[in-house]
Scaffold this motif. Structure first.
Motif, PDB file in Angstrom:
ATOM      1  N   ASN A 179      -5.267  -3.220  -3.295  1.00 37.77           N
ATOM      2  CA  ASN A 179      -5.598  -1.945  -2.958  1.00 37.77           C
ATOM      3  C   ASN A 179      -5.828  -1.866  -1.344  1.00 37.77           C
ATOM      4  O   ASN A 179      -5.621  -2.959  -0.823  1.00 37.77           O
ATOM      5  CB  ASN A 179      -6.879  -1.370  -3.256  1.00 37.77           C
ATOM      6  CG  ASN A 179      -8.358  -2.138  -3.136  1.00 37.77           C
ATOM      7  OD1 ASN A 179      -7.969  -2.944  -2.030  1.00 37.77           O
ATOM      8  ND2 ASN A 179      -9.334  -1.942  -3.505  1.00 37.77           N
ATOM      9  N   THR A 180      -5.667  -0.936  -0.516  1.00 33.59           N
ATOM     10  CA  THR A 180      -5.601  -1.022   0.755  1.00 33.59           C
ATOM     11  C   THR A 180      -7.126  -0.521   1.393  1.00 33.59           C
ATOM     12  O   THR A 180      -7.620   0.675   1.150  1.00 33.59           O
ATOM     13  CB  THR A 180      -4.604   0.177   1.248  1.00 33.59           C
ATOM     14  OG1 THR A 180      -3.209  -0.089   0.563  1.00 33.59           O
ATOM     15  CG2 THR A 180      -4.269   0.268   2.739  1.00 33.59           C
ATOM     16  N   HIS A 181      -7.707  -1.795   2.079  1.00 34.74           N
ATOM     17  CA  HIS A 181      -8.824  -1.360   2.431  1.00 34.74           C
ATOM     18  C   HIS A 181      -8.964  -0.628   3.590  1.00 34.74           C
ATOM     19  O   HIS A 181      -9.824   0.454   3.574  1.00 34.74           O
ATOM     20  CB  HIS A 181      -9.421  -2.851   2.997  1.00 34.74           C
ATOM     21  CG  HIS A 181      -9.110  -4.049   2.579  1.00 34.74           C
ATOM     22  ND1 HIS A 181      -8.706  -5.247   2.797  1.00 34.74           N
ATOM     23  CD2 HIS A 181      -9.166  -4.064   0.964  1.00 34.74           C
ATOM     24  CE1 HIS A 181      -8.689  -5.909   1.809  1.00 34.74           C
ATOM     25  NE2 HIS A 181      -8.734  -5.311   0.698  1.00 34.74           N
ATOM     26  N   ASP A 182      -7.822  -0.253   4.434  1.00 37.90           N
ATOM     27  CA  ASP A 182      -7.769   0.549   5.556  1.00 37.90           C
ATOM     28  C   ASP A 182      -7.642   2.054   4.788  1.00 37.90           C
ATOM     29  O   ASP A 182      -7.531   3.001   5.793  1.00 37.90           O
ATOM     30  CB  ASP A 182      -6.621   0.467   6.388  1.00 37.90           C
ATOM     31  CG  ASP A 182      -6.674  -0.981   7.082  1.00 37.90           C
ATOM     32  OD1 ASP A 182      -5.526  -1.382   7.571  1.00 37.90           O
ATOM     33  OD2 ASP A 182      -7.876  -1.650   7.323  1.00 37.90           O
ATOM     34  N   ALA A 183      -7.499   2.366   3.677  1.00 36.13           N
ATOM     35  CA  ALA A 183      -7.321   3.693   2.972  1.00 36.13           C
ATOM     36  C   ALA A 183      -8.531   3.815   2.158  1.00 36.13           C
ATOM     37  O   ALA A 183      -8.438   4.487   1.089  1.00 36.13           O
ATOM     38  CB  ALA A 183      -6.004   3.910   2.529  1.00 36.13           C
ATOM     39  N   ASP A 208       1.258  -8.205   6.671  1.00 38.80           N
ATOM     40  CA  ASP A 208      -0.123  -7.898   7.036  1.00 38.80           C
ATOM     41  C   ASP A 208      -0.759  -7.307   6.065  1.00 38.80           C
ATOM     42  O   ASP A 208      -1.471  -6.203   6.273  1.00 38.80           O
ATOM     43  CB  ASP A 208      -0.145  -7.049   8.494  1.00 38.80           C
ATOM     44  CG  ASP A 208      -1.686  -7.409   9.130  1.00 38.80           C
ATOM     45  OD1 ASP A 208      -2.085  -6.191   9.588  1.00 38.80           O
ATOM     46  OD2 ASP A 208      -2.264  -8.020   8.582  1.00 38.80           O
ATOM     47  N   HIS A 209      -0.853  -7.519   4.877  1.00 34.24           N
ATOM     48  CA  HIS A 209      -1.336  -6.701   3.551  1.00 34.24           C
ATOM     49  C   HIS A 209      -1.474  -7.995   2.728  1.00 34.24           C
ATOM     50  O   HIS A 209      -0.493  -8.791   2.503  1.00 34.24           O
ATOM     51  CB  HIS A 209      -0.502  -5.889   3.103  1.00 34.24           C
ATOM     52  CG  HIS A 209      -1.169  -4.747   2.305  1.00 34.24           C
ATOM     53  ND1 HIS A 209      -1.992  -3.847   2.899  1.00 34.24           N
ATOM     54  CD2 HIS A 209      -1.238  -4.438   0.906  1.00 34.24           C
ATOM     55  CE1 HIS A 209      -2.547  -3.072   1.841  1.00 34.24           C
ATOM     56  NE2 HIS A 209      -1.957  -3.462   0.850  1.00 34.24           N
ATOM     57  N   HIS A 210      -2.604  -7.776   1.978  1.00 31.52           N
ATOM     58  CA  HIS A 210      -3.244  -9.090   1.233  1.00 31.52           C
ATOM     59  C   HIS A 210      -3.708  -8.685   0.094  1.00 31.52           C
ATOM     60  O   HIS A 210      -4.560  -7.784  -0.141  1.00 31.52           O
ATOM     61  CB  HIS A 210      -4.230 -10.192   2.053  1.00 31.52           C
ATOM     62  CG  HIS A 210      -3.715 -10.287   3.325  1.00 31.52           C
ATOM     63  ND1 HIS A 210      -3.526  -9.402   4.470  1.00 31.52           N
ATOM     64  CD2 HIS A 210      -2.958 -11.511   3.817  1.00 31.52           C
ATOM     65  CE1 HIS A 210      -3.008 -10.166   5.620  1.00 31.52           C
ATOM     66  NE2 HIS A 210      -2.748 -11.283   5.390  1.00 31.52           N
TER      67      HIS A 210
HETATM   68  C1  LIG Z   1      -6.459  -6.043  10.998  1.00 28.30           C
HETATM   69  C2  LIG Z   1      -5.311  -6.215   9.762  1.00 28.30           C
HETATM   70  O1  LIG Z   1      -3.821  -5.570  10.130  1.00 28.30           O
HETATM   71  C3  LIG Z   1      -5.680  -5.311   8.644  1.00 28.30           C
HETATM   72  O2  LIG Z   1      -7.233  -5.715   8.332  1.00 28.30           O
HETATM   73  C4  LIG Z   1      -5.085  -5.342   7.220  1.00 28.30           C
HETATM   74  C5  LIG Z   1      -5.034  -6.935   6.858  1.00 28.30           C
HETATM   75  N1  LIG Z   1      -4.642  -6.812   5.134  1.00 28.30           N
HETATM   76  C6  LIG Z   1      -4.932  -5.993   4.427  1.00 28.30           C
HETATM   77  N2  LIG Z   1      -4.720  -6.105   3.213  1.00 28.30           N
HETATM   78  C7  LIG Z   1      -5.002  -5.149   2.142  1.00 28.30           C
HETATM   79  N3  LIG Z   1      -5.098  -5.346   0.956  1.00 28.30           N
HETATM   80  N4  LIG Z   1      -5.570  -3.981   2.713  1.00 28.30           N
HETATM   81  C8  LIG Z   1      -5.680  -3.524   4.406  1.00 28.30           C
HETATM   82  O3  LIG Z   1      -6.132  -2.472   4.395  1.00 28.30           O
HETATM   83  C9  LIG Z   1      -5.471  -4.710   5.228  1.00 28.30           C
HETATM   84  N5  LIG Z   1      -5.499  -4.469   6.192  1.00 28.30           N
END
Ligand SMILES: C[C@H](O)[C@H](O)[C@H]1CNC2=NC(N)=NC(=O)C2=N1
Length: 107
Positions: A71-75, A54-56
Motif C-alpha cells: 500500500n502507499t504510506h504517502d497516501a 522508491d516504493h517498497h
Molecule cells: C522518502 C521515500 O521516497 C518515501 O518514504 C517512499 C519510500 N517507499 C514507500 N513505499 C511504500 N509502500 N509507500 C510509500 O509511501 C513509500 N514512500
C-alpha cells in the motif's frame, strides 16, 4: 506517478492483469512459491526494483513462500498506481525466478 488512492473499480481492473493478487486488509497482496535456492535471488531482484521505484512492499518469507503486501504510506495507506505498478514488476520478476504465484487463500 501520483500517489492518488485508486477506486475499487480501478483496483479491480488492475487485478485482472495480476493473477493471484488480491486485496487483503486493504493491501495489494500475493504469495509466491519458490525453491529455497531461488527465493533470495528473487527477493534481491524485487529489492532492486523497489529501490528503483522508491516504493517498497512488506515482505514475509516462510520456508519456500515469499509474500508481498503493498500500500502507499504517502497516501495514508491507500492502494495507488505505485502499488499496482510494483505488483506488475514483481509478477514479471517471479516468472524469471521460477516463482509461482499461489491461488488466493479463500480461508
Ligand atoms: C522518502 C521515500 O521516497 C518515501 O518514504 C517512499 C519510500 N517507499 C514507500 N513505499 C511504500 N509502500 N509507500 C510509500 O509511501 C513509500 N514512500
Amino acid at each position: 506517478m501520483p500517489a492518488t488512492p485508486l477506486t475499487d473499480d480501478q483496483i479491480a481492473k488492475a487485478l485482472e492483469g495480476l493473477p493471484g493478487w488480491h486485496v487483503e486488509n486493504g493491501e495489494l497482496t500475493a504469495a509466491y512459491k519458490s525453491g529455497r535456492a531461488d527465493i533470495v535471488p528473487f527477493y534481491a531482484a524485487v529489492a532492486a526494483a523497489e529501490d528503483e521505484a522508491d516504493h517498497h512492499a512488506r515482505v514475509t518469507i516462510l520456508y519456500g513462500t515469499i509474500s508481498f503486501a503493498l500500500n502507499t504510506h504517502d497516501a495514508g495507506g491507500a492502494i495507488t498506481e505505485k502499488d499496482t505498478a510494483l505488483a506488475s514488476t514483481i509478477a514479471a520478476l517471479a516468472a524469471g525466478h521460477d516463482a509461482t504465484v499461489t491461488a488466493r487463500s479463500t480461508g
